[in-house]
Structure formats: structure tokens, C-alpha cells
Design an enzyme around this catalytic site. Structure first.
Site, PDB file in Angstrom:
ATOM      1  N   CYS A 119       0.858  -1.188   0.000  1.00 36.88           N
ATOM      2  CA  CYS A 119       0.000   0.000   0.000  1.00 36.88           C
ATOM      3  C   CYS A 119       0.892   1.236   0.000  1.00 36.88           C
ATOM      4  O   CYS A 119       1.912   1.277   0.685  1.00 36.88           O
ATOM      5  CB  CYS A 119      -0.911   0.006   1.229  1.00 36.88           C
ATOM      6  SG  CYS A 119      -2.107   1.372   1.241  1.00 36.88           S
ATOM      7  N   GLY A 174      -3.820  -3.010   1.219  1.00 42.19           N
ATOM      8  CA  GLY A 174      -4.085  -2.090   0.131  1.00 42.19           C
ATOM      9  C   GLY A 174      -5.299  -1.206   0.358  1.00 42.19           C
ATOM     10  O   GLY A 174      -6.128  -1.448   1.229  1.00 42.19           O
ATOM     11  N   GLU A 175      -5.389  -0.161  -0.436  1.00 42.81           N
ATOM     12  CA  GLU A 175      -6.522   0.765  -0.447  1.00 42.81           C
ATOM     13  C   GLU A 175      -7.416   0.399  -1.635  1.00 42.81           C
ATOM     14  O   GLU A 175      -7.028   0.600  -2.792  1.00 42.81           O
ATOM     15  CB  GLU A 175      -6.027   2.200  -0.566  1.00 42.81           C
ATOM     16  CG  GLU A 175      -7.059   3.224  -1.030  1.00 42.81           C
ATOM     17  CD  GLU A 175      -8.324   3.271  -0.183  1.00 42.81           C
ATOM     18  OE1 GLU A 175      -9.421   3.290  -0.768  1.00 42.81           O
ATOM     19  OE2 GLU A 175      -8.220   3.281   1.066  1.00 42.81           O
ATOM     20  N   SER A 204     -13.963  -0.822   2.081  1.00 45.05           N
ATOM     21  CA  SER A 204     -13.400   0.121   3.045  1.00 45.05           C
ATOM     22  C   SER A 204     -12.409   1.042   2.345  1.00 45.05           C
ATOM     23  O   SER A 204     -11.656   0.611   1.468  1.00 45.05           O
ATOM     24  CB  SER A 204     -12.695  -0.646   4.166  1.00 45.05           C
ATOM     25  OG  SER A 204     -12.093   0.253   5.088  1.00 45.05           O
ATOM     26  N   SER A 227     -12.217   4.598   6.890  1.00 38.93           N
ATOM     27  CA  SER A 227     -11.207   4.630   7.950  1.00 38.93           C
ATOM     28  C   SER A 227     -11.016   6.082   8.368  1.00 38.93           C
ATOM     29  O   SER A 227     -10.436   6.876   7.628  1.00 38.93           O
ATOM     30  CB  SER A 227      -9.884   4.044   7.434  1.00 38.93           C
ATOM     31  OG  SER A 227     -10.029   2.663   7.188  1.00 38.93           O
ATOM     32  N   HIS A 229     -10.417   7.489  12.164  1.00 43.93           N
ATOM     33  CA  HIS A 229      -9.340   7.422  13.152  1.00 43.93           C
ATOM     34  C   HIS A 229      -8.989   8.741  13.836  1.00 43.93           C
ATOM     35  O   HIS A 229      -8.201   8.745  14.779  1.00 43.93           O
ATOM     36  CB  HIS A 229      -8.077   6.816  12.529  1.00 43.93           C
ATOM     37  CG  HIS A 229      -8.341   5.523  11.823  1.00 43.93           C
ATOM     38  ND1 HIS A 229      -8.790   4.402  12.477  1.00 43.93           N
ATOM     39  CD2 HIS A 229      -8.267   5.192  10.513  1.00 43.93           C
ATOM     40  CE1 HIS A 229      -8.962   3.416  11.606  1.00 43.93           C
ATOM     41  NE2 HIS A 229      -8.668   3.873  10.409  1.00 43.93           N
ATOM     42  N   CYS A 347      -3.924  -6.139   9.269  1.00 40.02           N
ATOM     43  CA  CYS A 347      -3.467  -5.949   7.889  1.00 40.02           C
ATOM     44  C   CYS A 347      -1.945  -5.884   7.791  1.00 40.02           C
ATOM     45  O   CYS A 347      -1.308  -5.063   8.444  1.00 40.02           O
ATOM     46  CB  CYS A 347      -4.059  -4.660   7.315  1.00 40.02           C
ATOM     47  SG  CYS A 347      -5.852  -4.678   7.180  1.00 40.02           S
TER      48      CYS A 347
END
Length: 356
Positions: A119, A174-175, A204, A227, A229, A347
Site C-alpha cells: 500500500c 491495500g486501499e 473500506s 477509515s 481514526h 493488515c
């Protein structure tokens, strides 16, 4: 021909793949039902090789192998947790390795998929970023994780043959929205090929606005998780470099647009790091951000990684205080119980552990 230059059937559900198979069989003077036989093997039986297609003649299986690929991936390492979680490290055709995780609960089995090898977004609380970005996964490589996990669920975990995996989340390495072609193609295969309900699939993202708007325009009601946070620009930028490109005000404008299309609940992921983002006072700006959205916040205790030895998970009491502060402001939330910590289930952790 390599796996990636042959036509990958896992990436071609529906008419496209059916027409390609029909043309292949017609050119060989074979009856039209052969295409349906292959489709059954791919989408209903999860075949990993043409040799498994025993109701086709051997010569025809060889001819199929020369033109088409079933995108075999190989289990490089498997870890099983005391809590029932199973994590796979899969080896792809070029030697890259990606992770998927099967997470059982009382009434469901969730599969967490990877969409990239590595990523590029370097979120500071995520182990995947520690070995950087390698490449995008092809749609078929994403789907192959699901296909091979189906076998594990049926044969090793004793799940019902009719629906062994109940939910899929794109929350692995990964995204997802940085690999739109691969992810959109894989969504079509999971939904239209394997028949997994769109509302059982969650994508996500750290907040890539173009991808969020692309999902909003699609007709299928896939679920969206973001995400988050942190509820402020300064703190989120410290944790997630993507905040510089897509700051919170722009992100939430996009989420409101998304919800105007979908009228579906948005989930927010909030990893609680002791002394970093777990102050109950942060509940107020978080509630302000969420105002007007149909949403829910998943509170996740930080899973420690070697590159951040100074960070630890919030205490049980600290998590409870944060959760209560959100609830007092009308924000629905739940604490997600950590799973598979004994097998590096977060992850990127298993790959990082196997390479260190």
C-alpha cells in the site's frame, strides 16, 4: 502464455465470459452446453484448474488451459488462531504475496480480502505500509482469494455448503479505491458470478473521494466503510497522510453526496491508540462530523506493530469512556473485539512477520 495474458474467467461473469466461452466452443464444433458446464465449474464449484472439470474431454480441457486462466493462487502460509480466525498468505503468479483472513462468529463467517500488494498510503498504524506499494491486484486475483477461501470454509471449518462465507470486507492489504478497476471488476464477479448479495459486501477506504463517488453511482447497494481514526485535520494528518489530499470537510461532503444516492448507513472505523486519539473530548468533534449522516462507528483497539513501539492499544476503561462519550452525543458505536492477535491477523502483519 502467462496467467495474466490468458483470459481470466474469474474476471468475466455474465454475458462477457459466456460469449467468449461460446465462441471458443463453437470454433471447435462443440455443443453450446459446454459453455454452461465451464460456468458451473467456475462459479458454482470454484474450480482451481481445468483438470477438475471431469465432465469435459481431456483434450478439450487442454485446449481451454491454452486460452483461459482460472487464476490459481497458492497458499504460502496459513495461520490458525485460538479464537478460530484463519489467515492465509497467498503467493501470486509473479511471487508477490497477499493476505486474506477468515473471521468466524456465532452466526457468520467474514472474509477480509486484499486489493493491492502492499500500500502506498502509509497510514502510521497499519503494518501494510511498512513494505510499501508493490502493485495493483487484478480483479481475478482478488476473486481468487474468495474462491480458495470458500474451500477452506467448507472443507476445514465445517461451514454449510450452500453459504460458507456470509460476508466479505475489502479491508485487507491495500486501499481498495486506489485500485478501482480491479475492485469494481471483482465486485461484479463476487456479486454476479458467485451470487454473493451486494449488501453482504463492504468496501473500506481511507477516503479517496473519486472512488466514493464512483461507488455512489453504481446501482448495487454495496456497503461503505471509511477509515477515519481522528476527527480533526491536524490529528488525522499525523496518522494518515491522505488527509492532506482529501481533508475532512471535503471527505464529508462526498459522504453526504454518497448517502444522497444510496440512503445506506456508512460505517466509520476508528482505531483507538492510547494517548494519541482516545481522549473522550474528541467525541464532540467526531459527533459534529457525523451529524446529518446515517452512520455507525466501529471502535477498534490498536493492534501493535513493530515499527511503532511507542504506541499501544487504549485500555479497556479508556475505550469504554470513549464509547460512552460518543453514545451520549447520539453517535451509535460498538467496540470491535480484536481477533487473531496470536497469528498477526491485522493488515500486513503476517507478511511482515514472514519477511522479517
Amino acid at each position: 502464455m502467462t496467467e495474466s495474458t490468458r483470459a481470466e474467467l474469474l474476471a468475466e461473469p455474465g454475458e462477457g465470459g459466456r460469449e467468449r466461452l461460446a465462441a471458443f466452443f463453437a470454433a471447435r464444433g462443440e455443443p453450446a452446453y459446454r459453455a454452461r458446464q465451464v460456468e458451473e465449474w467456475v462459479w458454482e464449484r470454484g474450480a482451481r484448474s481445468f483438470d477438475e472439470m471431469t465432465n469435459l474431454p481431456a483434450g478439450l480441457r487442454e485446449a481451454l488451459e491454452a486460452v483461459f486462466s482460472l487464476t490459481p493462487i497458492e497458499p504460502d502460509y496459513t495461520a490458525r488462531s485460538r479464537d478460530g480466525t484463519v489467515k492465509h498468505l497467498w503467493r501470486l503468479d509473479d511471487g508477490e504475496r497477499v493476505e486474506s483472513v477468515l473471521i468466524p462468529t456465532r452466526d457468520r463467517l467474514t472474509l477480509c480480502l486484499s486489493s493491492q500488494a502492499g500500500c502506498a498510503l502509509a497510514c502510521r498504524f497499519c503494518a501494510t505500509g511498512d513494505f510499501g506499494f508493490r502493485r495493483q491486484l487484478r480483479a481475478a486475483e482478488i476473486v481468487a482469494q474468495y474462491r480458495d477461501s470458500l474451500r477452506v470454509a467448507r472443507e476445514e471449518m465445517g461451514r454449510p455448503a450452500s453459504s460458507p462465507i456470509s460476508n466479505v470486507v475489502y479491508m485487507g492489504m491495500g486501499e481498495p479505491l486506489a485500485n478501482l478497476d480491479g475492485v469494481i471488476g471483482s465486485l461484479a464477479s463476487l456479486h454476479g458470478g458467485f451470487g454473493l448479495g451486494a449488501r453482504r459486501i463492504t468496501v473500506s477506504t481511507v477516503g479517496l473521494i473519486p472512488g466514493i463517488l464512483e461507488l455512489a453511482r453504481r446501482p448495487e447497494p454495496f456497503e461503505l466503510a471509511v477509515s477515519l481514526h481522528a476527527p480533526s485535520h491536524e490529528l488525522r494528518l499525523r496518522l494518515m497522510p491522505i488527509e492532506k489530499r482529501y481533508p475532512l470537510p471535503e471527505l464529508f461532503d462526498a459522504l453526504r453526496t454518497y448517502q444522497s444516492y444510496k440512503n445506506r448507513r456508512i460505517s466509520f472505523e476508528y482505531t483507538l491508540i492510547r494517548g494519541v486519539n482516545d481522549d473522550p473530548a474528541l467525541a464532540e468533534p467526531l459527533a459534529k462530523l457525523a451529524r446529518g449522516l446515517i452512520c455507525f462507528v466501529n471502535l477498534i483497539p490498536f493492534n501493535p506493530i513493530p515499527s511503532r513501539p511507542e504506541w499501544g492499544p487504549s485500555s479497556t476503561e479508556g475505550i469504554a469512556r470513549f464509547s460512552e462519550a460518543l453514545a451520549a452525543r447520539g453517535v451509535g458505536n460498538a467496540v470491535r473485539r480484536p481477533r487473531g492477535r496470536d497469528i498477526d491477523a491485522a493488515c500486513g502483519q503476517l507478511r511482515l512477520a514472514r519477511e522479517s
